[in-house]
Design a protein around this motif. Structure first.
Motif, mmCIF file in Angstrom:
data_model
loop_
_atom_site.group_PDB
_atom_site.id
_atom_site.type_symbol
_atom_site.label_atom_id
_atom_site.label_comp_id
_atom_site.label_asym_id
_atom_site.label_seq_id
_atom_site.Cartn_x
_atom_site.Cartn_y
_atom_site.Cartn_z
ATOM 1 N N VAL A 148 -27.249 2.449 -13.145
ATOM 2 C CA VAL A 148 -27.384 2.266 -11.693
ATOM 3 C C VAL A 148 -26.800 3.459 -10.929
ATOM 4 O O VAL A 148 -27.414 3.966 -9.991
ATOM 5 C CB VAL A 148 -26.711 0.951 -11.248
ATOM 6 C CG1 VAL A 148 -26.789 0.803 -9.735
ATOM 7 C CG2 VAL A 148 -27.373 -0.233 -11.938
ATOM 8 N N PHE A 149 -25.623 3.909 -11.327
ATOM 9 C CA PHE A 149 -24.910 4.916 -10.539
ATOM 10 C C PHE A 149 -24.912 6.304 -11.177
ATOM 11 O O PHE A 149 -24.340 7.232 -10.615
ATOM 12 C CB PHE A 149 -23.458 4.476 -10.322
ATOM 13 C CG PHE A 149 -23.335 3.225 -9.497
ATOM 14 C CD1 PHE A 149 -23.429 3.265 -8.116
ATOM 15 C CD2 PHE A 149 -23.144 2.000 -10.113
ATOM 16 C CE1 PHE A 149 -23.322 2.116 -7.362
ATOM 17 C CE2 PHE A 149 -23.034 0.837 -9.364
ATOM 18 C CZ PHE A 149 -23.139 0.892 -7.990
ATOM 19 N N ARG A 151 -27.034 8.743 -11.482
ATOM 20 C CA ARG A 151 -27.555 9.881 -10.711
ATOM 21 C C ARG A 151 -26.586 10.291 -9.617
ATOM 22 O O ARG A 151 -26.413 11.473 -9.333
ATOM 23 C CB ARG A 151 -28.906 9.512 -10.106
ATOM 24 C CG ARG A 151 -29.987 9.322 -11.156
ATOM 25 C CD ARG A 151 -31.262 8.801 -10.545
ATOM 26 N NE ARG A 151 -31.904 9.800 -9.702
ATOM 27 C CZ ARG A 151 -32.895 9.521 -8.859
ATOM 28 N NH1 ARG A 151 -33.332 8.296 -8.737
ATOM 29 N NH2 ARG A 151 -33.425 10.479 -8.129
ATOM 30 N N GLU A 152 -25.955 9.304 -8.976
ATOM 31 C CA GLU A 152 -24.968 9.649 -7.950
ATOM 32 C C GLU A 152 -23.731 10.277 -8.586
ATOM 33 O O GLU A 152 -23.140 11.219 -8.035
ATOM 34 C CB GLU A 152 -24.582 8.405 -7.154
ATOM 35 C CG GLU A 152 -25.662 8.001 -6.158
ATOM 36 C CD GLU A 152 -25.468 6.593 -5.623
ATOM 37 O OE1 GLU A 152 -24.631 6.416 -4.739
ATOM 38 O OE2 GLU A 152 -26.150 5.674 -6.111
ATOM 39 N N PHE A 154 -23.755 12.080 -11.233
ATOM 40 C CA PHE A 154 -24.145 13.454 -11.561
ATOM 41 C C PHE A 154 -24.090 14.341 -10.315
ATOM 42 O O PHE A 154 -23.566 15.460 -10.361
ATOM 43 C CB PHE A 154 -25.554 13.463 -12.163
ATOM 44 C CG PHE A 154 -26.081 14.836 -12.438
ATOM 45 C CD1 PHE A 154 -25.488 15.642 -13.396
ATOM 46 C CD2 PHE A 154 -27.167 15.338 -11.731
ATOM 47 C CE1 PHE A 154 -25.969 16.920 -13.646
ATOM 48 C CE2 PHE A 154 -27.653 16.612 -11.982
ATOM 49 C CZ PHE A 154 -27.049 17.401 -12.945
ATOM 50 N N ALA A 155 -24.587 13.828 -9.200
ATOM 51 C CA ALA A 155 -24.580 14.615 -7.961
ATOM 52 C C ALA A 155 -23.145 14.960 -7.545
ATOM 53 O O ALA A 155 -22.866 16.084 -7.140
ATOM 54 C CB ALA A 155 -25.293 13.858 -6.845
#
Lengths: 273, 264
Positions: A148-149, A151-152, A154-155
């Protein structure tokens, strides 16, 4: 009699497989954010939880989980507050973790340093059936959070400021990453031990990044290496009669050395291609 | 009741009497600017005049002492439509501890709480592909970002912002130290954004290559009662040419000869 005929050995192998598989997936974020030593400190803090559990005769995994989670919150709070003084504050927290753990364990009636050793360097015989359920639940939390999280996360690891301008809640995501590291520490506490658990987060990732070209590939290869090192190390420790933690870490470091040698021709091939 | 509402023609960005200070020193004083839709604005000024600080204040990275910032007509404190803007930072990504591919860097523009619960869409991949293609680096998408040259990395960061598909594009000195070939890509991208009707704010030291694309120039200066010393369509008043055209100044009389003397 083969080693899989023993119940305790089957449980230990499963526990080792779980930590080997999942620790590098969190470690890759820690290394990217230059927090490789954070897991180390988290292990120290969890030790106080183990000491408390021995003293109060509570179950070690939940108690260590609560302590490590509190530690994760505290660490993120300190890091967010100040960069320079934060360094010293973290050191104080980590020393306190070890001292508290040894102190509480020593006060616990009927517990020698042997009990604490099992938590510091791992042990083949301490994974109870009830522990396995807890470990599987914790690993499920790691997987769901990453899906769920991820990608955030990673950003934020890439550039926290840009992530903030994308609407990513940087503080919450950072705390989430610290919490995941705390979970990994607790998952690895039984087999790898609290003193070396951060190694299984970091070493496979450090090994993998020598030949990979993307974050995703580093995480995947790191996870595969972690799994291999954990299982081989655990089996080795059974035959050589040493604690599993050091055996697993030595195998992982061996993997690092092998890849370091392989990486030279691989890089040369890529640049001359 | 509506007399209180001040939405200057649906401005994309507007500030009123903005003041920013850090470590006790005032960096921005009484800044009131407006970026209209589909306008390209150049933000100019000598080093230390607060250009980057202003940008950071606009996107909420820099606390504001006085005054207001509105994005798309919404006060910054209540603004949450972050998908409507994209920022190209001044700094390069720098050497990374973990290998990060060009593709992953561009794709990270699509990370957002809004898209948390659904998988990556085909259209999002297409945005990233198009963005990389536009900066001419699609063929490098599988490479480690830090194996690219500095100028190429800046182009990747530009592609990253383009992949956000945002109405407002903010670029903080995107062309610093760039060679002609990389610079040309930037000029083309800004021209294309302008055609698309996007709003662009670009911090720069050099207007020469983009002056024909600029609708508004804002010039900042340090240590004045009002940080903004010029705001309007180019050209700049002659007294301010040094902040925008210094690369092409003719050397003063008696300056060192361009022919380098070599010791025997």
């Amino acid at each position: 009699m083969g080693l899989l005929d023993y119940d305790f050995m089957r449980r230990a192998l499963l526990a080792a497989a779980l930590i080997g598989l999942f620790a590098p997936l969190i470690g890759v974020f820690l290394v990217q954010r230059r927090l490789a030593l954070l897991g180390d400190g988290m292990g120290h803090v969890a030790l106080t939880g183990v000491g408390l559990a021995l003293l109060l005769r509570t179950a070690p995994i939940p108690t260590a989980m609560i302590t490590a989670a509190a530690g994760a919150f505290l660490i993120e709070f300190i890091r967010a507050r100040s960069r320079t003084a934060g360094d010293v504050a973290l050191a104080l927290l980590f020393y306190g973790g070890i001292a508290g753990g040894v102190l509480f364990a020593s006060l616990a009636p009927g517990q020698g340093t042997g009990t604490l050793n099992a938590y510091l360097f791992g042990s083949l015989s301490t994974v109870a059936a009830s522990d396995l359920i807890a470990l599987v639940i914790l690993c499920a939390i790691i997987v769901i959070t990453l899906v769920v999280f991820g990608r955030e996360m990673f950003a934020v690891s890439l550039d926290a400021q840009i992530a903030a301008t994308q609407g990513v809640a940087v503080r919450s995501i950072s705390t989430m990453m610290a919490m995941l590291a705390a979970i990994v520490v607790v998952v690895g506490m039984r087999t790898v031990g609290l003193l070396l658990v951060s190694a299984i987060m970091i070493v496979p990732v450090a090994a993998a990044q020598q030949i990979t070209r993307s974050f995703r590939a580093t995480a995947a290869l790191g996870s595969a290496l972690g799994l291999t090192a954990s299982v081989l190390g655990l089996v080795g420790s059974y035959y050589v009669q040493v604690p599993p933690g050091p055996a697993i870490v030595i195998v992982a470091l061996g993997g690092f050395a092998v890849i370091a040698v392989v990486a030279v021709p691989v890089r040369r091939y890529r640049t001359t291609r | 009741m509506t007399a209180e509402r001040r939405e200057p023609d649906g401005a994309i960005v507007s500030t009123q009497h903005l003041c920013v200070a850090f470590d006790g020193a005032t960096v921005l004083q009484d800044v009131s600017i407006t970026l209209a839709p589909a306008q390209v604005t150049a933000l100019l000024g000598p080093n230390g005049s607060g250009k980057s600080t202003l940008i950071n204040a606009l996107v909420g990275l820099q606390p504001v002492q006085h005054g207001t910032v509105e994005l798309f007509g919404i006060p910054l404190g209540r603004f949450s439509q972050w998908q409507r803007l994209a920022l190209v930072p001044q700094h390069l990504p720098g050497a990374s501890s973990i290998p990060v591919s060009v593709w992953e860097t561009v794709m990270s523009a699509r990370s957002s709480p809004r898209r948390r619960w659904r998988p990556i869409q085909r259209s999002e991949r297409q945005l990233c592909t198009d963005a990389l293609d536009r900066v001419g680096l699609l063929h490098r998408r599988r490479d480690r970002l830090d194996t690219l040259s500095g100028g190429q990395q800046r182009r990747v960061m530009l592609a990253r912002a383009l992949a956000a598909d945002a109405q407002l594009l903010i670029l903080d000195e995107p062309t610093a130290g760039m060679d002609a070939q990389n610079l040309q890509v930037f000029v083309e991208v800004i021209a294309h954004q302008r055609e698309l009707g996007r709003t662009v704010l670009i911090v720069t030291h050099d207007l020469d290559d983009i002056e024909h694309l600029i609708d508004q120039a804002i010039v900042l200066e340090a240590s004045t009662d009002q940080s903004v010393v010029f705001a309007g369509p180019p050209p700049l008043p002659p007294s301010m040419h040094h902040v925008a055209h210094h690369h092409h100044e003719t050397p003063p009389q008696g300056a060192a000869s361009p022919v380098v003397a070599v010791d025997p």
